[in-house]
Write a protein that holds these residues in place. Sequence first.
Motif, PDB file in Angstrom:
ATOM      1  N   SER A 153     -95.688 -21.691  16.495  1.00 29.65           N
ATOM      2  CA  SER A 153     -95.822 -22.550  17.777  1.00 29.65           C
ATOM      3  C   SER A 153     -97.060 -22.718  18.062  1.00 29.65           C
ATOM      4  O   SER A 153     -97.957 -21.833  17.869  1.00 29.65           O
ATOM      5  CB  SER A 153     -94.986 -22.050  18.986  1.00 29.65           C
ATOM      6  N   GLU A 154     -97.799 -23.849  18.694  1.00 24.42           N
ATOM      7  CA  GLU A 154     -99.018 -24.057  18.927  1.00 24.42           C
ATOM      8  C   GLU A 154     -99.229 -24.302  20.471  1.00 24.42           C
ATOM      9  O   GLU A 154     -98.311 -24.786  21.243  1.00 24.42           O
ATOM     10  CB  GLU A 154     -99.514 -25.430  18.385  1.00 24.42           C
ATOM     11  N   ASP A 155    -100.232 -23.610  20.935  1.00 20.88           N
ATOM     12  CA  ASP A 155    -100.574 -23.866  22.630  1.00 20.88           C
ATOM     13  C   ASP A 155    -100.601 -25.179  23.007  1.00 20.88           C
ATOM     14  O   ASP A 155     -99.964 -25.343  24.092  1.00 20.88           O
ATOM     15  CB  ASP A 155    -101.812 -23.068  22.909  1.00 20.88           C
ATOM     16  N   THR A 156    -101.022 -26.129  22.430  1.00 24.07           N
ATOM     17  CA  THR A 156    -101.090 -27.546  22.996  1.00 24.07           C
ATOM     18  C   THR A 156     -99.560 -27.920  23.017  1.00 24.07           C
ATOM     19  O   THR A 156     -99.442 -28.697  24.195  1.00 24.07           O
ATOM     20  CB  THR A 156    -101.993 -28.341  22.019  1.00 24.07           C
ATOM     21  N   GLN A 157     -98.972 -27.623  22.108  1.00 21.31           N
ATOM     22  CA  GLN A 157     -97.476 -27.919  22.283  1.00 21.31           C
ATOM     23  C   GLN A 157     -96.680 -27.582  23.154  1.00 21.31           C
ATOM     24  O   GLN A 157     -95.801 -28.105  24.031  1.00 21.31           O
ATOM     25  CB  GLN A 157     -96.895 -28.132  20.924  1.00 21.31           C
ATOM     26  N   ILE A 158     -96.843 -26.319  23.379  1.00 19.74           N
ATOM     27  CA  ILE A 158     -96.275 -25.370  24.457  1.00 19.74           C
ATOM     28  C   ILE A 158     -96.765 -25.869  25.851  1.00 19.74           C
ATOM     29  O   ILE A 158     -95.693 -26.065  26.857  1.00 19.74           O
ATOM     30  CB  ILE A 158     -96.460 -23.836  24.381  1.00 19.74           C
ATOM     31  N   ASN A 193     -88.963 -39.078  18.474  1.00 15.02           N
ATOM     32  CA  ASN A 193     -90.476 -38.309  18.958  1.00 15.02           C
ATOM     33  C   ASN A 193     -90.457 -36.900  19.224  1.00 15.02           C
ATOM     34  O   ASN A 193     -91.609 -36.306  19.549  1.00 15.02           O
ATOM     35  CB  ASN A 193     -90.883 -39.098  20.033  1.00 15.02           C
ATOM     36  N   VAL A 194     -89.436 -36.234  18.804  1.00 12.96           N
ATOM     37  CA  VAL A 194     -89.349 -34.763  18.787  1.00 12.96           C
ATOM     38  C   VAL A 194     -90.627 -34.211  17.799  1.00 12.96           C
ATOM     39  O   VAL A 194     -90.525 -34.519  16.612  1.00 12.96           O
ATOM     40  CB  VAL A 194     -88.162 -34.212  18.429  1.00 12.96           C
ATOM     41  N   THR A 195     -91.394 -33.489  18.295  1.00 15.99           N
ATOM     42  CA  THR A 195     -92.400 -32.628  17.678  1.00 15.99           C
ATOM     43  C   THR A 195     -91.658 -31.464  16.894  1.00 15.99           C
ATOM     44  O   THR A 195     -91.089 -30.811  17.602  1.00 15.99           O
ATOM     45  CB  THR A 195     -93.579 -32.324  18.290  1.00 15.99           C
ATOM     46  N   LYS A 196     -91.882 -31.060  15.670  1.00 14.78           N
ATOM     47  CA  LYS A 196     -91.654 -30.281  14.946  1.00 14.78           C
ATOM     48  C   LYS A 196     -92.696 -29.047  14.427  1.00 14.78           C
ATOM     49  O   LYS A 196     -93.999 -29.795  14.225  1.00 14.78           O
ATOM     50  CB  LYS A 196     -90.796 -30.352  13.685  1.00 14.78           C
ATOM     51  N   SER A 197     -92.560 -27.837  14.304  1.00 13.45           N
ATOM     52  CA  SER A 197     -93.657 -27.105  13.893  1.00 13.45           C
ATOM     53  C   SER A 197     -93.965 -27.253  12.237  1.00 13.45           C
ATOM     54  O   SER A 197     -93.117 -27.891  11.592  1.00 13.45           O
ATOM     55  CB  SER A 197     -93.345 -25.528  13.930  1.00 13.45           C
ATOM     56  N   GLU A 198     -95.193 -26.830  11.816  1.00 10.90           N
ATOM     57  CA  GLU A 198     -95.453 -27.192  10.457  1.00 10.90           C
ATOM     58  C   GLU A 198     -94.448 -26.384   9.653  1.00 10.90           C
ATOM     59  O   GLU A 198     -94.016 -25.626   9.966  1.00 10.90           O
ATOM     60  CB  GLU A 198     -96.911 -26.789  10.505  1.00 10.90           C
TER      61      GLU A 198
END
Length: 271
Positions: A92-97, A185-190
């Motif tokens: 997980s990424e800070d910006t997305q959280i 539009n759901v964002t997924k982790s890399e």
Amino acid sequence: MKNILITGASGGIGQEMAFYFAQNGWNVIATMLCLSHGTALVDKKNIYCYVLDVTSTESIAAAKEKILSDFKTIDVVVNNAGIGYRSIVELSEDTQINSIVDINYLGVVKVCRAFIPVFREQNSGQFINITSIAGLVNLPLGSFYHSTKHAVESFSECMAYELAGFNISVATVQFGNTPSDFQKNVTKSERSSLQCYNDLMDKISAVVENKTKKNKDLKPQIIRKIFKIAAYPSRNFKRYTIGFDANLLNIIRASIGYRLFGRIIRLFVFK
């Protein structure tokens, strides 16, 4: 004619909700991040568009001032704006959280906080906070999305106690995956160097996609139910679960407890 404010009304269920309420004789205050996103709503009868960024206290205040100069009363506020984030915690990424917390949870808090005085002075009003079945059960890769929806459920129930004396009602609405812009539009982790993480992401994404395609009739059910909730508000806090999937998961989870429910989910995911 009653007036309803809907956040995140530029697309998806929010937009469909705006059309439905307008067609059924309500004035719709359709709010969105940018007016250019809501071109489908422009010049539609009974629909009025406003810029409102749910993450910004200043934006909410500015929108509120404009809205109240155009409308003497607000009967219902629907907190519909939301985003998805499907992620492995380690990746997980800070910006997305920060983004999902700011929109899905704090956005609801800030909009409610801004319009409580309006409802209080009117001695009437209703908040309908859109959560998800994710606010009642916990499923794989939902650490962040589910957390925000659980938070809105708790926030809404607590707030309802405070507002009962002012004739202000609070309701939450939960449903499962429905065909809309939201899922697209759901964002997924890399992708990860760990294949087990990739396999889990692929499996969950496939399950969600398949269920979404099958739930063709769910969106009209949701919109009709929200219209009924808005038209006939309950005096006491209520949760409304819509659709077969959401009701089934809720009943199973409540009936068998979290341990057995978790075992079933693990068997399904890792079989």
